[in-house]
Design a protein around this motif. Structure first.
Motif, PDB file in Angstrom:
ATOM      1  N   GLU A  42       1.928   3.227   3.012  1.00 21.31           N
ATOM      2  CA  GLU A  42       1.375   4.546   2.739  1.00 21.31           C
ATOM      3  C   GLU A  42       0.858   4.444   1.149  1.00 21.31           C
ATOM      4  OE1 GLU A  42       0.258   8.042   3.497  1.00 21.31           O
ATOM      5  OE2 GLU A  42       0.961   6.544   5.197  1.00 21.31           O
ATOM      6  N   ALA A  43       1.414   3.656   0.437  1.00 21.32           N
ATOM      7  CA  ALA A  43       0.882   3.651  -1.070  1.00 21.32           C
ATOM      8  C   ALA A  43      -0.400   2.990  -1.185  1.00 21.32           C
ATOM      9  CB  ALA A  43       1.744   2.545  -1.657  1.00 21.32           C
ATOM     10  N   ASP A  44      -0.873   2.134  -0.229  1.00 21.90           N
ATOM     11  CA  ASP A  44      -2.178   1.701   0.033  1.00 21.90           C
ATOM     12  C   ASP A  44      -3.457   2.661   0.197  1.00 21.90           C
ATOM     13  OD1 ASP A  44      -1.084  -0.617  -0.673  1.00 21.90           O
ATOM     14  OD2 ASP A  44      -1.186  -1.596   1.325  1.00 21.90           O
ATOM     15  N   TYR A  45      -2.898   3.971   0.958  1.00 21.18           N
ATOM     16  CA  TYR A  45      -3.962   4.859   1.368  1.00 21.18           C
ATOM     17  C   TYR A  45      -5.099   4.972   0.417  1.00 21.18           C
ATOM     18  CZ  TYR A  45      -5.760   9.480   3.108  1.00 21.18           C
ATOM     19  OH  TYR A  45      -6.410  10.513   3.485  1.00 21.18           O
ATOM     20  N   PRO A  46      -4.826   5.651  -0.764  1.00 24.48           N
ATOM     21  CA  PRO A  46      -5.980   5.881  -1.856  1.00 24.48           C
ATOM     22  C   PRO A  46      -6.867   4.608  -1.949  1.00 24.48           C
ATOM     23  CG  PRO A  46      -3.877   6.499  -2.512  1.00 24.48           C
ATOM     24  CD  PRO A  46      -3.513   5.630  -1.332  1.00 24.48           C
ATOM     25  N   ALA A  47      -6.181   3.378  -2.076  1.00 25.01           N
ATOM     26  CA  ALA A  47      -6.902   2.363  -2.439  1.00 25.01           C
ATOM     27  C   ALA A  47      -7.819   1.714  -1.049  1.00 25.01           C
ATOM     28  CB  ALA A  47      -6.155   1.202  -2.672  1.00 25.01           C
ATOM     29  N   VAL A  48      -7.326   2.140   0.250  1.00 17.37           N
ATOM     30  CA  VAL A  48      -8.220   1.759   1.185  1.00 17.37           C
ATOM     31  C   VAL A  48      -9.344   2.658   1.516  1.00 17.37           C
ATOM     32  CG1 VAL A  48      -8.329   1.626   3.755  1.00 17.37           C
ATOM     33  CG2 VAL A  48      -6.243   0.682   2.588  1.00 17.37           C
ATOM     34  N   VAL A  49      -9.238   3.864   1.107  1.00 21.00           N
ATOM     35  CA  VAL A  49     -10.064   5.002   1.022  1.00 21.00           C
ATOM     36  C   VAL A  49     -11.521   4.299   0.239  1.00 21.00           C
ATOM     37  CG1 VAL A  49     -11.007   7.182   0.497  1.00 21.00           C
ATOM     38  CG2 VAL A  49      -8.748   6.742   1.787  1.00 21.00           C
TER      39      VAL A  49
END
Length: 665
Positions: A375-382
């Protein structure tokens, strides 16, 4: 027009089907021009133009790479393009800015699927082209057979200006057929083909050839540049790039036979951004081909596409991974511009007066959902995918914030592999891609009208009536308005025109609606209550109301195919094609091989290329090309989850739209 200033420049693209030896050829060119000191290798991951980590590890070109070298007093901007069909968008963008092309084929595999796709695009743009037949030292190389195949499948105007000396393990080099004197026996067939092709271009030459059985050598040599540059002839050269044979004569042909760029030196700035890169120190770098005018460091330049002005911090000439600040870009040339943080691929710089149009080759037919590991990766993936979509706009990233979903459009499985690799190595992110699904489209089933009277809750007032008619297959959207401006002010009509394409992004089944004609036949505003955004809100409701009356037909993407298999495999292959809902012509049998041409739905044939090898025990040849969209049979259905609120649910849609506006203030 000051053309003289560009006579020393050549803008040349290198094109090929994957594995024809394109990057190796580019590497040899750079080495022999003195641009690099030692030869890199695709297999070892040290090629100069394979600068992405994924290219080095996979041994394939993923992005077009611009490099630059000098030869015989000429400066050549060379663009090495990817050969795999999944990266056709890179080829498409490179075609737009090239003045000449080198198309590379393997003497073993001959004309392949991607070769034909690129060839048709080069001819559509009338780009003068040299054909280089590579790998003559390989087992199975057949130079004359390949030449005949080129003349049959690509163009009868392809004519050899060289002949190979030996073949396979006896291949010793090439000899020019344009040298006067006693030709070796093996060059005579090649020379005859050249003479016949040139003679057919002009009546006087043809009469001379028919009378004497040959053409004067100086006549051939003198006419070749003009014939090549006008597209009347496509010179064919030979070589073995892995051993450096034929490279210098190819370079010679590039500078003598391909044209200088036409450029307007004293005109207004007019250019196009054809590539975007990122640099750790300079940020976003925009590769620009300038057709008119001059730009310099610290100039503020107007971006016509986005209607913004941005300042140049630095203009660089790029050679693979090396860069040099030159401070100036003149018409006819290519350079990398730093400082344009908003620039996107395809943006017109200055004005569009001298910029050629686009060629559409790449049509993504598959959509995939991206999933992140934590979940922590969500903004970085976007953020990472938004950056990658800037570099390749055809990815068309769709970020559904409410559903926390990310979707991309892709060309095929290799592209998905490369995206996974890029996310991991460039951004340190682990992401997975779901199973690819086919992108369908919708089209109106019949003529009908859509109506909306958006007059509540006040203050608002927008009344619209649309006529929706089916269009020809492949025609896209045609929009017009037949409403007088006193009934509906021009600024409101402009808002409707802007909103119609957006409203058609999702039809009754959630797919883009295409091949239709939409006419605004009635419109009304209110002197006090109307705001322009009322029409942005009303248009989707009016369009969807119309589609609910016309009904829609589902369209599916099709591939045209051509295959050749041993005759004993023919029956099994035809059964496979029928099971996949394929349509095909009567098979033709040639030399114990069966050839079949026809069409296949993408949806039923996703794994066919992989299965084809085992079905034919590796002895079959398959070529497929995108063949547009056609109507699905009645028993085929495909629905996509709608993004956002459906405009058919008008009260809920109005509420959602108004809340979004309130939230953005």
């Amino acid at each position: 027009m000051a053309a003289n200033a560009t006579q020393h420049i050549r803008n040349i693209g290198i094109f090929a089907h994957v594995d024809a030896g394109k990057t190796t050829t580019t590497e040899q060119i750079l080495y022999r021009s003195g641009r690099i000191r030692s030869l890199g290798s695709v297999d070892a991951g040290t090629a100069q133009t394979d600068f992405l980590e994924v290219e080095r590890s996979r041994g394939i070109s993923v992005r077009a790479a611009a490099t630059r070298f000098s030869w015989q007093g000429m400066t050549i901007n060379l663009v090495d393009t990817p050969g795999h069909v999944d990266f056709l968008s890179e080829v498409e963008r490179s075609l737009r800015v090239m003045d000449g092309a080198v198309l590379i084929l393997s003497a073993v595999e001959g004309v392949q699927a991607q070769t034909e796709v690129i060839w048709h695009a080069l001819r559509e743009r009338n780009i003068p082209t040299l054909i280089y037949v590579n790998k003559l030292d390989r087992i199975g190389a057949d130079p004359m057979g390949t030449l005949k195949q080129i003349r049959r499948l690509l163009s009868p105007l392809a004519a050899p200006i060289q002949a190979p000396c030996g073949v396979e393990d006896t291949f010793a080099g090439i000899s020019s057929v344009l040298r006067a004197g006693s030709e070796p026996e093996e060059t005579k067939g090649y020379l005859q083909l050249l003479e016949e092709t040139v003679a057919e271009q002009e009546e006087a030459l043809l009469n001379y050839y028919l009378e004497h059985g040959t053409l004067p050598m100086e006549e051939l040599t003198d006419r070749l540049p003009a014939l090549t540059q006008s597209g009347a002839i496509f010179p064919v050269l030979f070589g073995a790039s892995g051993r450096g044979i034929g490279i210098e004569s190819l370079m010679e042909a590039m500078v003598t036979l391909l044209p200088a760029p036409t450029a307007v030196m004293d005109g207004p700035v007019s250019g196009v951004v054809f590539r975007i890169e990122r640099d750790s120190a300079m940020g976003r770098i925009a590769y620009v081909r300038l057709y008119s005018g001059v730009i310099r460091n610290r100039d503020s330049v107007f971006n016509e596409t986005q209607q913004i002005e941005e300042k140049i911090t630095q203009i660089r000439k790029i050679d693979g991974q090396k860069a040099e600040d030159v401070g100036l870009l003149e018409a006819g040339d290519i350079a990398a511009v730093c400082g344009w943080n908003q620039a996107r691929i395809g943006d017109i710089i200055g004005c569009s007066d001298h910029v050629p149009g686009e060629t559409r080759l790449a049509v993504p037919l598959l959509t995939v959902q991206v999933r992140w590991s934590s979940e922590a990766d969500y903004p970085a993936v976007v953020a990472a995918l938004q950056e990658l979509a800037d570099e390749d706009p055809l990815l068309d990233l769709q970020w559904l914030q409410e559903q926390r979903e990310l979707h991309l459009k892709v060309m095929g499985p290799i592209q998905i592999e490369v995206l996974t690799h890029l996310l991991n190595h460039r951004y340190g992110l682990k992401a997975e891609f779901g199973q690819p699904s086919v992108i369908y489209k919708e089209t109106p089933a019949q003529t009908g009208e859509g109506f909306i009277a958006y007059t509540m809750p006040k203050p608002c007032w927008a009344i619209l009536r649309f006529l929706i008619e089916p269009g020809e297959r492949g025609s896209g959207l045609t929009y017009s308005a037949a409403v007088r401006s006193e009934r509906l002010l021009d600024r409101y009509q402009n808002e409707v025109a802007r909103s119609v394409p957006e409203a058609l992004q999702q039809g009754l089944f959630g797919w883009e609606v295409t091949d239709l004609k939409v006419t605004l036949i009635e419109g009304e505003h209110h002197v006090w209550h109307t705001h322009p955004l009322d029409f942005a809100l009303a248009t989707p409701m009016g369009i969807m109301d119309g589609l609910s009356h016309t009904g829609v037909k589902l369209l599916e993407p099709m591939l045209s195919f051509r295959l050749s298999v041993p005759e004993e495999n023919g029956g099994k292959l035809m059964n496979e094609l029928i099971l996949m809902r394929g349509e095909f012509d009567t098979p033709v049998v040639r030399q114990e091989r069966m050839e079949i041409e026809g069409k296949l739905p993408v949806a039923t044939s996703l794994d066919f290329p992989a299965r084809f090898g085992s079905l034919t025990k590796g002895r079959g040849v398959l070529a497929t090309f995108f063949a547009g969209y056609q109507e699905c049979p009645p028993d085929v259905s495909a629905e996509r989850v709608r993004r956002g609120v459906n405009p058919l649910d008008q009260s809920k849609y109005i509420l959602a739209f108004r809340n979004a506006l309130a939230g953005s203030k």
